[in-house]
Design a protein around this motif. Structure first.
Motif, PDB file in Angstrom:
ATOM      1  N   GLY A 152      81.276  15.385  47.910  1.00 15.54           N
ATOM      2  CA  GLY A 152      80.196  16.311  47.565  1.00 15.54           C
ATOM      3  C   GLY A 152      80.321  16.805  46.143  1.00 15.54           C
ATOM      4  N   ASP A 153      80.264  18.147  45.966  1.00 12.80           N
ATOM      5  CA  ASP A 153      80.316  18.740  44.629  1.00 12.80           C
ATOM      6  C   ASP A 153      81.748  18.934  44.139  1.00 12.80           C
ATOM      7  N   ARG A 154      82.731  18.540  44.935  1.00 13.21           N
ATOM      8  CA  ARG A 154      84.118  18.734  44.492  1.00 13.21           C
ATOM      9  C   ARG A 154      84.527  17.595  43.545  1.00 13.21           C
ATOM     10  N   PRO A 155      85.537  17.842  42.700  1.00  6.58           N
ATOM     11  CA  PRO A 155      85.931  16.812  41.723  1.00  6.58           C
ATOM     12  C   PRO A 155      86.279  15.485  42.406  1.00  6.58           C
ATOM     13  N   ARG A 156      85.898  14.384  41.759  1.00  6.74           N
ATOM     14  CA  ARG A 156      86.289  13.042  42.232  1.00  6.74           C
ATOM     15  C   ARG A 156      87.791  13.004  42.414  1.00  6.74           C
ATOM     16  N   TRP A 157      88.227  12.072  43.290  1.00  8.66           N
ATOM     17  CA  TRP A 157      89.653  11.963  43.581  1.00  8.66           C
ATOM     18  C   TRP A 157      89.978  10.474  43.484  1.00  8.66           C
TER      19      TRP A 157
END
Lengths: 244, 244
Positions: free
Chosen positions: B79-84
């Motif tokens: 979602g809106d969380r930083p890519r991993w």
């Protein structure tokens, strides 16, 4: 079909014993219904209706609470019906094999189950003829529980049965796996995960074999008689979806 | 926990978006309750809360109809969380293996799932701290659905979770079978019998591995996304029995 007794149970359910020719049976109809009601045929193991009565009456009360009639008949060779030497011999052989820790072979399973299927399925169909001719019973018809091979055969050959709840808790002849493939009505299958008298993998294979597009397997912990009470509520939901 | 928006849905349910530090989440509470209510944590696959919103909101409505609050948080890397990068690499490797028809090896499954479990489980626990501090939420707490390995870890390490509904629909690292043995809370496990992305025997083995005395497996026909609607009703019955 001759009714031989009638009593009102405390929750208004009418319980009538009947004779279908030489076969004893019991019919439960819910209190105060205005239109013909659906019917659930209550299968049971071959231990005799008197022995099974408390559990059958409990299941009938659940059916009645959902607005359904319920009925059952005695199995051949059980209860007040004449002894059946061949099947009693097979049962004695099974007991002996289990007590000796020997594997239960295919021939023994066939001898135990197939005559019962052959003889009882036409009897359940005759009972259905008689029950559906009563003005208070309309349909659709469900079949529930008992010897699973009887349920498989009935579900496959009797088009008036619209849905079946089966208990994967008894030995199944290999030929019944073929019959299972031809079953297409909605199924609700119960499995006791640690059933001492039943092979879990065989039960999973049987579930896989059924031809029905809608089939559900509900597996619960415990042995043969440990089916939890909430399993009955899920089964009631299944019949409510298909018989209403 | 900072609430960032609030809206009343048409059936009186209050939907609030929140931020738990950097983690977005959503809380649904039922209309007009007088006492603190039980809570169901809604797990989901790592596709982002916006993508999953319609299904999550549907599940939250069912929970609210039973008198329960429901809440969910964004998974790390979604979602809106930083890519991993590590998990995205594992996902790309999985896609490549599946498209090439290659077997999905244990190392790939571990790389795909274990970092997600390690990182997200403490986040769900932190969300639980915040949610249970709200006056309108009491407990007990259930966990439902999503990546099953997250559910296994949470059910094993978080004593505030009283019951879990799990979906045997994703790849499970071998080490999670060991963790499953240590789970003892009541479980309701869904299995899609023909799940294209899931090994049926592995799912049955996982069900067998759980240490819980009360566990039920509900298997239904069809593929990964074909869970029938009535399966939700049975799951609702499970949570009603354990959270009320």
């Amino acid at each position: 079909m001759q009714f031989t007794s009638e009593q009102l149970l405390d929750d208004g359910i009418c319980e009538r014993e009947f004779m279908l020719g030489e076969i004893p049976g019991i019919l439960w109809t819910p209190a105060s219904v205005s239109a013909p009601v659906p019917l659930i045929l209550l299968g049971h193991p071959p231990l005799g209706l008197r022995t099974m009565y408390p559990r059958l009456a409990g299941r009938a009360r659940h059916a009645a609470a959902a607005g359904f009639a319920a009925a059952t008949i005695e199995l051949p060779g059980s209860g007040d019906r004449p002894r059946w030497a061949a099947v009693e011999q097979a049962r004695a052989d099974l007991r002996r094999a289990v007590e000796a820790g020997e594997p239960v072979g295919d021939e023994l399973i066939d001898a135990l189950v197939l005559p019962l299927v052959e003889k009882s399925v036409p009897e359940w169909q005759a009972a259905l003829d008689a029950l559906l001719s009563l003005p208070e019973i309309g349909g659709p018809v469900g079949y529930s529980g008992g010897v699973i091979s009887i349920g498989i055969r009935l579900a496959g050959v009797e088009p008036r049965i619209a849905a079946a709840g089966l208990f994967a808790g008894s030995l199944v002849p290999a030929v019944m796996f073929e019959e299972a493939r031809r079953v297409t009505i909605p199924l609700h299958v119960l499995l006791q995960w640690d059933d001492e008298g039943n092979d879990r993998q065989a039960a999973l294979d049987l579930f896989d074999a059924f031809g029905s597009k809608e089939k559900a397997l509900h597996a619960h912990m415990g042995g043969h008689t440990g089916v939890p009470q909430f399993a009955g509520e899920d089964a009631a939901g299944f019949f409510a979806r298909h018989l209403r």
